[in-house]
Structures are given as C-alpha cells and as structure tokens.
Design a protein around this motif. Structure first.
Motif, short mmCIF file in Angstrom:
data_model
loop_
_atom_site.label_atom_id
_atom_site.label_comp_id
_atom_site.label_asym_id
_atom_site.label_seq_id
_atom_site.Cartn_x
_atom_site.Cartn_y
_atom_site.Cartn_z
N GLU A 26 9.77 6.93 9.34
CA GLU A 26 9.06 8.37 9.81
C GLU A 26 10.08 9.49 10.49
N LEU A 27 10.67 9.15 11.07
CA LEU A 27 11.72 10.16 11.83
C LEU A 27 12.88 11.01 10.61
N ALA A 28 12.99 10.01 9.93
CA ALA A 28 14.13 9.86 8.34
C ALA A 28 13.40 10.88 8.29
N LYS A 29 11.91 10.67 7.66
CA LYS A 29 11.45 11.50 6.66
C LYS A 29 10.83 12.75 6.77
N THR A 30 10.46 12.94 8.10
CA THR A 30 10.28 14.41 9.25
C THR A 30 11.45 14.73 9.15
N HIS A 31 13.21 14.75 9.30
CA HIS A 31 14.42 15.54 9.60
C HIS A 31 15.44 15.49 8.45
N THR A 32 14.27 14.69 7.62
CA THR A 32 15.51 14.23 6.17
C THR A 32 16.72 14.30 6.80
N ALA A 33 16.60 12.78 7.12
CA ALA A 33 17.74 12.16 7.92
C ALA A 33 18.56 10.76 7.66
N GLU A 34 19.75 10.60 7.26
CA GLU A 34 20.19 9.84 7.28
C GLU A 34 19.46 8.46 7.79
N LEU A 35 19.48 7.11 7.52
CA LEU A 35 19.01 5.45 7.89
C LEU A 35 20.23 5.00 7.88
N CYS A 36 20.98 5.33 9.33
CA CYS A 36 22.59 3.98 9.50
C CYS A 36 21.93 2.57 9.55
N PHE A 37 21.55 1.16 9.49
CA PHE A 37 21.03 0.25 10.54
C PHE A 37 22.60 -0.70 10.52
N VAL A 38 22.93 -0.84 11.94
CA VAL A 38 24.17 -1.70 12.13
C VAL A 38 23.41 -2.88 12.61
N GLY A 39 24.62 -3.69 12.40
CA GLY A 39 24.21 -5.07 13.13
C GLY A 39 25.55 -5.48 13.42
N VAL A 40 25.88 -6.73 13.69
CA VAL A 40 27.11 -6.58 14.89
C VAL A 40 26.58 -7.80 14.52
N THR A 41 28.37 -8.91 13.61
CA THR A 41 28.46 -10.09 13.57
C THR A 41 29.44 -10.84 14.49
N SER A 42 29.90 -12.62 13.96
CA SER A 42 30.56 -12.68 15.27
C SER A 42 32.28 -13.04 13.65
N ASN A 43 32.85 -13.81 14.58
CA ASN A 43 33.80 -14.36 12.97
C ASN A 43 32.74 -15.93 12.60
N THR A 44 32.72 -16.27 13.36
CA THR A 44 32.02 -17.70 12.96
C THR A 44 30.71 -17.90 11.98
N PRO A 45 30.21 -18.89 11.27
CA PRO A 45 29.15 -18.44 11.07
C PRO A 45 28.15 -18.73 11.70
N GLY A 46 26.87 -18.27 11.47
CA GLY A 46 26.34 -17.79 12.12
C GLY A 46 24.60 -17.91 11.34
N LYS A 47 23.43 -17.95 11.84
CA LYS A 47 21.79 -18.73 11.24
C LYS A 47 22.08 -17.25 10.12
N VAL A 48 22.40 -16.09 10.08
CA VAL A 48 22.14 -14.85 9.14
C VAL A 48 23.26 -15.83 8.12
N ALA A 49 24.73 -15.52 8.24
CA ALA A 49 25.79 -15.28 7.94
C ALA A 49 26.61 -16.45 7.91
N HIS A 50 27.35 -16.76 6.90
CA HIS A 50 29.22 -17.84 6.95
C HIS A 50 29.89 -16.96 7.69
N SER A 51 30.40 -15.58 6.67
CA SER A 51 31.33 -14.54 7.11
C SER A 51 31.44 -13.08 7.67
N PRO A 52 32.23 -12.39 8.42
CA PRO A 52 31.43 -11.38 8.29
C PRO A 52 30.96 -10.69 6.65
N LYS A 53 31.77 -10.96 6.07
CA LYS A 53 31.89 -10.15 4.35
C LYS A 53 30.26 -10.68 3.83
#
Length: 137
Positions: A26-53
C-alpha cells in the motif's frame, strides 16, 4: 516521498507476514515506489533452499508474485551470511545501503521478556539505519 521500500522477508515464514506485506504494498502504491524484498540465507542447505543461488531464485519469484498481485514494481536482493541468526542485524543494515532504499517496512513480533535483554531486529534497524523504518506488528 519514498522511492524504494525495502521489505526484509523470511521465506520460511512468509505466510505469517501478510499484514506487513500488505502495508508495504500500500505504501508502494501511494508513493509510486519500488518494493525490494531482502532475504538472508547461509551457504549451507536450509529449509527454504539448498544453496544461495536457489534461495536467490526463490526470493526473486516471491518478489515478482508480490509485485504482480499488488500492482507494484518489485525486485529482490538476496544476501548470504555465515550465520544469519547471529549476523542478521548487520546484514540488514548493509542491505539498506546496498539497495539504496529510503524506507524499510518490517514485520515484528509482540514484545516479551527477551526484548528487555536483547534488542529486536527491527528495533536495531530503526536505531542504526539511514532510512526510515516502519515496524508492523
């Protein structure tokens, strides 16, 4: 007023972040702004992904889905940390500079006893980031 809004996201818990995601959109719409989703992962396999790539690909897919569903421009910025649980505060601070955002919209949790001893990630970001920080409970 705002041009780029950073949204820290934990892909393992994105289903619980609906309120903060809607607020950011809603803030992005109001201000015609871009949303940038930032995620942090490790080099080791995890619940979400097996690699940073693989993590970066999933984060980009999430960002594009959010942008499309809310009708805003969205991007992603994946970061790799040796130990995300320990390094999250400094990694998110670095992401503020790397993304060039001028607002951070971040989900937070209900404060409890532990916040009297350890600062929350959102509180730390609000104290130290150059950008404005909007915490959504």
């Amino acid at each position: 007023m705002f041009h780029k809004i950073m949204v820290p996201i934990d892909l393992a818990h994105s289903g619980k972040m609906g309120k903060s995601l809607l607020c950011a959109a809603e803030l992005a719409k109001t201000h015609t702004a871009e949303l940038c989703f930032v995620g942090v992962t490790s080099n080791t396999p995890g619940k979400v992904a097996h690699s940073p790539k693989e993590y970066a690909q999933k984060l980009e897919t999430f960002a594009q889905e959010q942008g499309k569903s809310h009708g805003v421009t969205a991007s992603s910025h994946a970061m790799t940390s040796h130990d995300p649980a320990v390094d999250l505060d400094k990694t998110l601070l670095a992401a503020v500079d790397e993304t060039g955002c001028d607002l951070v919209v971040m989900a937070t949790h209900t404060p409890g006893f532990s916040e009297h001893i350890w600062a929350s990630h959102g509180g730390h970001l609000a104290q130290h980031a150059k950008a404005s920080v909007f915490l959504v409970r």
